[in-house]
Design a protein around this motif. Structure first.
Motif, short mmCIF file in Angstrom:
data_model
loop_
_atom_site.label_atom_id
_atom_site.label_comp_id
_atom_site.label_asym_id
_atom_site.label_seq_id
_atom_site.Cartn_x
_atom_site.Cartn_y
_atom_site.Cartn_z
N ALA A 54 1.19 12.80 -4.31
CA ALA A 54 -0.38 12.66 -4.38
C ALA A 54 -0.80 12.49 -2.70
O ALA A 54 -2.04 12.91 -2.32
N ARG A 55 -0.34 11.77 -1.94
CA ARG A 55 -0.47 11.56 -0.60
C ARG A 55 -0.67 13.10 0.23
O ARG A 55 -1.49 13.21 0.74
N HIS B 234 -3.48 15.15 -0.96
CA HIS B 234 -4.89 14.45 -0.51
C HIS B 234 -5.00 14.94 1.05
O HIS B 234 -6.05 15.45 1.34
N THR C 77 0.93 -1.10 -0.05
CA THR C 77 0.02 0.04 -0.10
C THR C 77 0.89 1.11 -0.03
O THR C 77 0.33 2.22 -0.68
N SER C 78 2.08 1.10 0.62
CA SER C 78 2.69 2.46 0.70
C SER C 78 3.54 2.73 -0.57
O SER C 78 3.66 3.86 -0.73
N THR C 79 3.50 1.89 -1.50
CA THR C 79 4.24 2.23 -2.67
C THR C 79 3.15 2.35 -3.87
O THR C 79 3.57 2.72 -4.98
N ARG C 80 1.92 2.42 -3.67
CA ARG C 80 0.73 2.32 -4.50
C ARG C 80 0.77 3.72 -5.21
O ARG C 80 0.34 4.14 -6.16
N HIS C 81 0.78 4.77 -4.20
CA HIS C 81 0.65 6.20 -4.66
C HIS C 81 1.88 6.79 -4.45
O HIS C 81 2.58 6.72 -3.37
N HIS C 82 2.19 7.88 -5.25
CA HIS C 82 3.25 8.63 -5.24
C HIS C 82 3.25 9.60 -3.76
O HIS C 82 2.16 10.18 -3.59
#
Length: 78
Positions: free
Chosen positions: A11-12, A15, A3-8
């Motif tokens: 982006a985190r 958000h 999960t930690s590498t799914r989004h840049h």
């Protein structure tokens, strides 16, 4: 993929900044409504749109000193 590498990370961050800004805008907006109940329609009681008609929004849910402080917080989040 974890999960930690799914989004840049950018982006985190954006958000979470948006989530904080939305929370502050909602809380300060509720304080603005409390401070200026003239937003009610003509002939209606103050806070007529609120489910508990006639009672102001609890201060625990609001943010800002009064109308001025709430407006500062509200417009700072735009």
């Amino acid at each position: 993929m974890t999960t930690s590498t799914r989004h840049h990370p950018i982006a985190r961050i954006t958000h979470w900044v948006s989530a904080v800004a939305l929370t502050v805008m909602a809380a300060s907006g509720m304080r603005i409504i409390n401070a200026a109940p003239f937003f009610a329609r003509k002939g209606d009681a103050p806070f007529a749109w609120w489910p508990w008609e006639g009672t102001p929004i609890p201060s625990v849910l609001t943010m800002g000193a009064w109308l001025g402080g709430a407006r500062h917080w509200h417009f700072a989040m735009i």
